[in-house]
Design a protein around this motif. Structure first.
Motif, mmCIF file in Angstrom:
data_model
loop_
_atom_site.group_PDB
_atom_site.id
_atom_site.type_symbol
_atom_site.label_atom_id
_atom_site.label_comp_id
_atom_site.label_asym_id
_atom_site.label_seq_id
_atom_site.Cartn_x
_atom_site.Cartn_y
_atom_site.Cartn_z
ATOM 1 N N SER A 157 0.863 -1.194 0.000
ATOM 2 C CA SER A 157 0.000 0.000 0.000
ATOM 3 C C SER A 157 0.890 1.232 0.000
ATOM 4 C CB SER A 157 -0.894 0.023 1.244
ATOM 5 O OG SER A 157 -1.485 1.310 1.418
ATOM 6 N N ILE A 158 0.359 2.327 -0.501
ATOM 7 C CA ILE A 158 1.110 3.579 -0.482
ATOM 8 C C ILE A 158 1.479 3.963 0.947
ATOM 9 C CG2 ILE A 158 -0.931 5.066 -0.382
ATOM 10 C CD1 ILE A 158 2.388 5.642 -2.358
ATOM 11 N N TYR A 159 0.659 3.523 1.923
ATOM 12 C CA TYR A 159 0.969 3.848 3.313
ATOM 13 C C TYR A 159 1.975 2.876 3.926
ATOM 14 C CZ TYR A 159 -2.754 7.329 3.209
ATOM 15 O OH TYR A 159 -3.530 8.419 2.911
ATOM 16 N N GLY A 160 2.461 1.935 3.139
ATOM 17 C CA GLY A 160 3.628 1.158 3.528
ATOM 18 C C GLY A 160 4.913 1.808 3.049
ATOM 19 N N GLY A 216 -2.087 3.268 -4.785
ATOM 20 C CA GLY A 216 -2.456 4.479 -4.073
ATOM 21 C C GLY A 216 -3.932 4.424 -3.736
ATOM 22 N N GLY A 217 -4.521 5.557 -3.389
ATOM 23 C CA GLY A 217 -5.919 5.586 -2.958
ATOM 24 C C GLY A 217 -6.875 5.168 -4.051
ATOM 25 N N LYS A 229 -10.211 15.818 -0.737
ATOM 26 C CA LYS A 229 -8.959 16.069 -0.018
ATOM 27 C C LYS A 229 -7.842 15.176 -0.535
ATOM 28 C CE LYS A 229 -10.695 17.845 4.403
ATOM 29 N NZ LYS A 229 -10.721 17.649 5.871
ATOM 30 N N TYR A 230 -8.161 13.908 -0.753
ATOM 31 C CA TYR A 230 -7.131 12.991 -1.237
ATOM 32 C C TYR A 230 -6.695 13.382 -2.653
ATOM 33 C CZ TYR A 230 -4.535 8.661 -1.853
ATOM 34 O OH TYR A 230 -3.526 7.762 -2.055
ATOM 35 N N SER A 231 -7.655 13.652 -3.506
ATOM 36 C CA SER A 231 -7.350 13.983 -4.902
ATOM 37 C C SER A 231 -6.512 15.250 -5.015
ATOM 38 C CB SER A 231 -8.642 14.151 -5.707
ATOM 39 O OG SER A 231 -9.373 12.944 -5.745
ATOM 40 N N VAL A 267 1.682 2.417 -7.938
ATOM 41 C CA VAL A 267 0.635 2.890 -8.853
ATOM 42 C C VAL A 267 -0.251 3.851 -8.068
ATOM 43 C CG1 VAL A 267 -1.109 2.175 -10.523
ATOM 44 C CG2 VAL A 267 0.737 0.592 -9.922
ATOM 45 N N ASP A 268 0.163 5.107 -8.007
ATOM 46 C CA ASP A 268 -0.462 6.041 -7.067
ATOM 47 C C ASP A 268 -0.803 7.400 -7.667
ATOM 48 O OD1 ASP A 268 2.028 7.159 -7.384
ATOM 49 O OD2 ASP A 268 2.389 7.455 -5.239
ATOM 50 N N GLY A 269 -0.802 7.514 -8.987
ATOM 51 C CA GLY A 269 -1.117 8.798 -9.608
ATOM 52 C C GLY A 269 -0.073 9.863 -9.385
ATOM 53 N N GLY A 270 1.105 9.435 -8.873
ATOM 54 C CA GLY A 270 2.205 10.367 -8.671
ATOM 55 C C GLY A 270 2.350 10.895 -7.261
#
Length: 274
Positions: A157-160, A216-217, A229-231, A267-270
């Motif tokens: 996960s992106i949060y890893g 990513g999210g 907020k995330y976007s 893969v997180d949109g940057g």
């Protein structure tokens, strides 16, 4: 001499095991592998849901899909699942170690760090990391015995990789419930990346490649406040859709990535590029 580059992305005749195969991402991962030609073992603790995914795949794609029940926190259950897959398909060529869990007690799961219970921490770690260890252990054993190499992909996960921005959770809800991202999620998903790198070097001599995918999210029921907020933190300006993770999986599962191992494909949109 002409090279058939696109053929390297095909998985015709391969058998792929996907844990968490009936989940939000898992059903797309299973479908994508089948679309690439693989036979797919749809593995999930929810057998009825796994059967629905398998039936849908069998209606739409050439690859054959069968549902298998498995509790990845139980070594006995994992062993039975792996044996059943080998009986049905004859071999295992690809493992997508994808299953993860939250909790049966969402109050405990979303508790503040200072109040977090050790039992809750252990419960999540048991699924998110211990389960990956068990499945990789027993599928890797099969791949090693086959002597034909293989590809193992593990979902992080992106949060890893980076810490969550706590500010985006103010006023944020998921399926009607206020949410945050607890420390156990980050710790367990960071552990997935560490395990991936270790196994990549450990099994390299066997021709078994081990990589991670870090989504990513993903838009999946969050309220508009969270999505906005995330976007706003994403260079591409939006959350992802589940199907946007599938291309990365097919690449890592196939011979198109034959010289790629020990990597974490984000893969997180940057997001992590800021």
């Amino acid at each position: 001499m002409k090279k058939d580059y696109i053929e390297k992305f095909k998985l015709t005749g391969k058998t792929a095991v996907v844990t968490g195969g009936a989940g939000i991402l898992g059903r797309h991962f299973c479908s994508g592998l089948a679309d690439a030609g693989a036979n797919v073992a749809v593995v999930d603790i929810q057998l009825a849901e796994a059967k629905k995914v398998a039936a849908s795949i069998n209606e739409r794609y050439a690859g054959r899909a069968i549902a298998f029940e498995c509790d990845i926190t139980s070594e006995e259950s994992v062993i039975k699942m792996v044996q059943a897959v080998v009986r049905e398909f004859g071999e295992i060529n690809v493992l997508h170690n994808n299953a993860a869990g939250k909790s049966n007690n969402l109050d405990a799961f979303f508790a503040d760090f200072e109040d977090y219970e050790l039992n809750q921490w252990k419960e999540i770690m048991s699924t998110n990391l211990d389960g990956m260890f068990l499945v990789a252990k027993h599928v890797g054993k099969v791949m090693k015995k086959q002597g034909e190499g293989g590809s193992i992909i593990q979902t992080s996960s992106i949060y890893g990789v980076m810490a969550p921005d706590q500010r985006i959770y103010e006023g944020s809800y998921y399926l009607g419930r206020q949410i945050n991202s607890p420390a156990i999620y980050s710790a367990s998903k960071a552990g997935v990346i560490g395990l991936t790198k270790y196994l990549a070097t450990y099994w390299a001599k066997e021709g078994i490649r081990v990589n991670a995918i870090t989504p990513g999210g993903i838009e999946s029921g969050q309220n508009d406040t969270f999505k906005e907020k995330y976007s706003s933190r994403i260079p591409l300006g939006r959350m992802s859709q589940p199907e946007e993770m599938v291309g990365a999986l097919i690449y890592l599962a196939s011979d198109a990535s034959s010289y790629v191992t020990g990597q974490n494909l984000i893969v997180d949109g940057g997001l992590n590029a800021w």
